[in-house]
Design a protein around this motif. Structure first.
Motif, PDB file in Angstrom:
ATOM      1  N   ALA A 128     -43.917  85.648 -15.005  1.00  0.00           N
ATOM      2  CA  ALA A 128     -41.935  84.883 -14.480  1.00  0.00           C
ATOM      3  C   ALA A 128     -41.218  84.306 -15.018  1.00  0.00           C
ATOM      4  CB  ALA A 128     -42.734  85.190 -13.286  1.00  0.00           C
ATOM      5  N   ASP A 129     -42.125  82.660 -15.566  1.00  0.00           N
ATOM      6  CA  ASP A 129     -41.056  82.135 -16.067  1.00  0.00           C
ATOM      7  C   ASP A 129     -40.963  83.171 -18.205  1.00  0.00           C
ATOM      8  OD1 ASP A 129     -41.489  80.817 -13.596  1.00  0.00           O
ATOM      9  OD2 ASP A 129     -42.735  78.905 -15.010  1.00  0.00           O
ATOM     10  N   LEU A 130     -41.713  83.509 -18.368  1.00  0.00           N
ATOM     11  CA  LEU A 130     -41.785  84.014 -19.614  1.00  0.00           C
ATOM     12  C   LEU A 130     -40.221  84.841 -20.091  1.00  0.00           C
ATOM     13  CD1 LEU A 130     -45.164  84.264 -20.891  1.00  0.00           C
ATOM     14  CD2 LEU A 130     -43.984  82.480 -21.590  1.00  0.00           C
ATOM     15  N   ILE A 131     -40.345  85.402 -17.963  1.00  0.00           N
ATOM     16  CA  ILE A 131     -39.142  86.472 -18.692  1.00  0.00           C
ATOM     17  C   ILE A 131     -38.399  85.903 -18.532  1.00  0.00           C
ATOM     18  CG2 ILE A 131     -38.366  88.654 -17.264  1.00  0.00           C
ATOM     19  CD1 ILE A 131     -41.392  89.224 -16.988  1.00  0.00           C
ATOM     20  N   LYS A 132     -37.542  85.112 -17.364  1.00  0.00           N
ATOM     21  CA  LYS A 132     -36.697  84.347 -17.383  1.00  0.00           C
ATOM     22  C   LYS A 132     -36.406  84.126 -18.373  1.00  0.00           C
ATOM     23  CE  LYS A 132     -34.476  80.929 -13.725  1.00  0.00           C
ATOM     24  NZ  LYS A 132     -34.663  79.806 -14.655  1.00  0.00           N
ATOM     25  N   GLY A 133     -37.195  83.001 -19.249  1.00  0.00           N
ATOM     26  CA  GLY A 133     -36.913  82.267 -20.022  1.00  0.00           C
ATOM     27  C   GLY A 133     -36.666  82.813 -21.611  1.00  0.00           C
ATOM     28  N   MET A 134     -36.689  84.815 -21.701  1.00  0.00           N
ATOM     29  CA  MET A 134     -36.218  85.400 -21.972  1.00  0.00           C
ATOM     30  C   MET A 134     -34.761  85.527 -22.322  1.00  0.00           C
ATOM     31  SD  MET A 134     -38.017  88.531 -24.772  1.00  0.00           S
ATOM     32  CE  MET A 134     -37.536  89.371 -22.917  1.00  0.00           C
ATOM     33  N   MET A 135     -34.684  85.949 -20.510  1.00  0.00           N
ATOM     34  CA  MET A 135     -33.507  86.027 -20.809  1.00  0.00           C
ATOM     35  C   MET A 135     -32.381  85.299 -20.807  1.00  0.00           C
ATOM     36  SD  MET A 135     -33.972  89.647 -19.695  1.00  0.00           S
ATOM     37  CE  MET A 135     -34.596  90.786 -18.853  1.00  0.00           C
TER      38      MET A 135
END
Length: 308
Positions: A128-135
């Motif tokens: 979840a954090d990785l997806i948020k970080g990429m966005m």
């Protein structure tokens, strides 16, 4: 200030002559003079003393340092996107802890061997954090559990993982629901997809209140599982790779819970730098063969076209 004006100014400073600068830049002296005057008007300062030998004034000496820096940065930025140039710059990768520990090292090593001028920044975190970080623009690409449903993302499955229940004792079969009812689980923080599998497993056994302790590192989790603190759910290959260091045992999870794909995700390909393109190609070629993420030695530096 125009870059052309700064280039002309730099050549005048280097050669000490308007005529020589014009010859080097394949233009006429009047054009050189016009650009120098334009800079002087823009900056409201005399840059070149034209009495006798051409020399820079104090203002000119101050500007030449910035001109060199600006032109160098401009040329470097252009070279970064040259199709036939060796990739350079930086590559920011986000990945789950388990993927980073086992799957990525040989691929990153091969990428660094082939493209040593690229600076790699690797950050771990839950899906979840990785997806948020990429966005938010913090990562150029990420490795996450499960397929990310987003129309503007380019993604493909990089690895297949079989999740297992991990314990500090041998298990002939899955623990009974009564035991799981009071069991403690160890997991990464909220947002970890493997942590969600704990909840799915418990729901499958009719258990809806599970005690979960959060851990920040894989080593800490495995160490505590080996000491009998509780259970964990991790990829089978990760457990096997660390079994020589930790006395842990595992049991396969039901297929509908235990099978999960690790996906490579990145923005659309037309936003990629050459470094990003080269990394994606090395990854794609490495995962074509099962268990082949360490067998990418046949890739050459001239063979890095991405197939999308």
């Amino acid at each position: 200030m125009q870059l052309k004006s700064l280039r002309i100014f730099r050549e005048v400073a280097r050669t000490g002559s308007f005529v020589a600068a014009a010859e080097l830049l394949h233009t006429v002296q009047s054009n050189v003079t016009a650009h120098i005057k334009k800079l002087e008007v823009e900056l409201d300062a005399k840059l070149i003393d034209r009495h006798g030998t051409v020399r820079l004034t104090s203002a000119g000496q101050a500007l030449i340092q910035y001109a060199e820096s600006i032109l160098s940065a401009h040329d470097e930025a252009l070279s970064l996107f040259e199709k036939n140039a060796s990739p350079r710059g930086r590559l920011r990768i986000g990945a789950m802890e388990t993927t980073t520990a086992l799957r990525l090292p040989p691929i990153l090593a091969k990428f660094h061997e082939m493209h040593p001028e690229v600076d790699i920044k690797l950050q771990t975190g839950p899906t979840a954090d990785l997806i948020k970080g990429m966005m938010e623009g913090k990562h150029d690409c990420i490795f996450v559990a499960g397929k990310v449903n987003h129309p503007r993302l380019h993604l493909f499955k990089a690895f297949d993982e079989q999740l297992v229940l991990v314990a500090g004792r041998h298990m002939e079969e899955m623990p009974a629901p009564q035991e799981l009812q009071t069991a403690t689980f160890l997991a990464f923080r909220q947002g970890c997809s493997y942590r969600q599998r704990i909840e799915l497993l418990m729901a499958n056994y009719g258990v809806y209140a599970t005690r979960i302790f959060e851990f920040g590192t894989l080593d800490a989790m495995l160490g505590c599982v080996a000491a009998g603190m509780g259970y964990a759910i991790l990829p089978r290959k990760t457990v096997e790779a660390h079994r020589h260091r930790f006395d842990v045992h595992s049991h396969p999870l039901p297929k509908e819970i235990g099978q999960v794909g690790t996906y490579f995700a990145a923005p659309e390909t037309d936003t990629w730098t050459p470094a990003m393109t080269a990394f994606a190609d090395i990854l794609r070629r490495a995962v074509v063969q099962p268990e082949s993420c360490v067998d990418v030695g046949s890739i050459t530096k001239n063979d890095t076209a991405v197939h999308t």
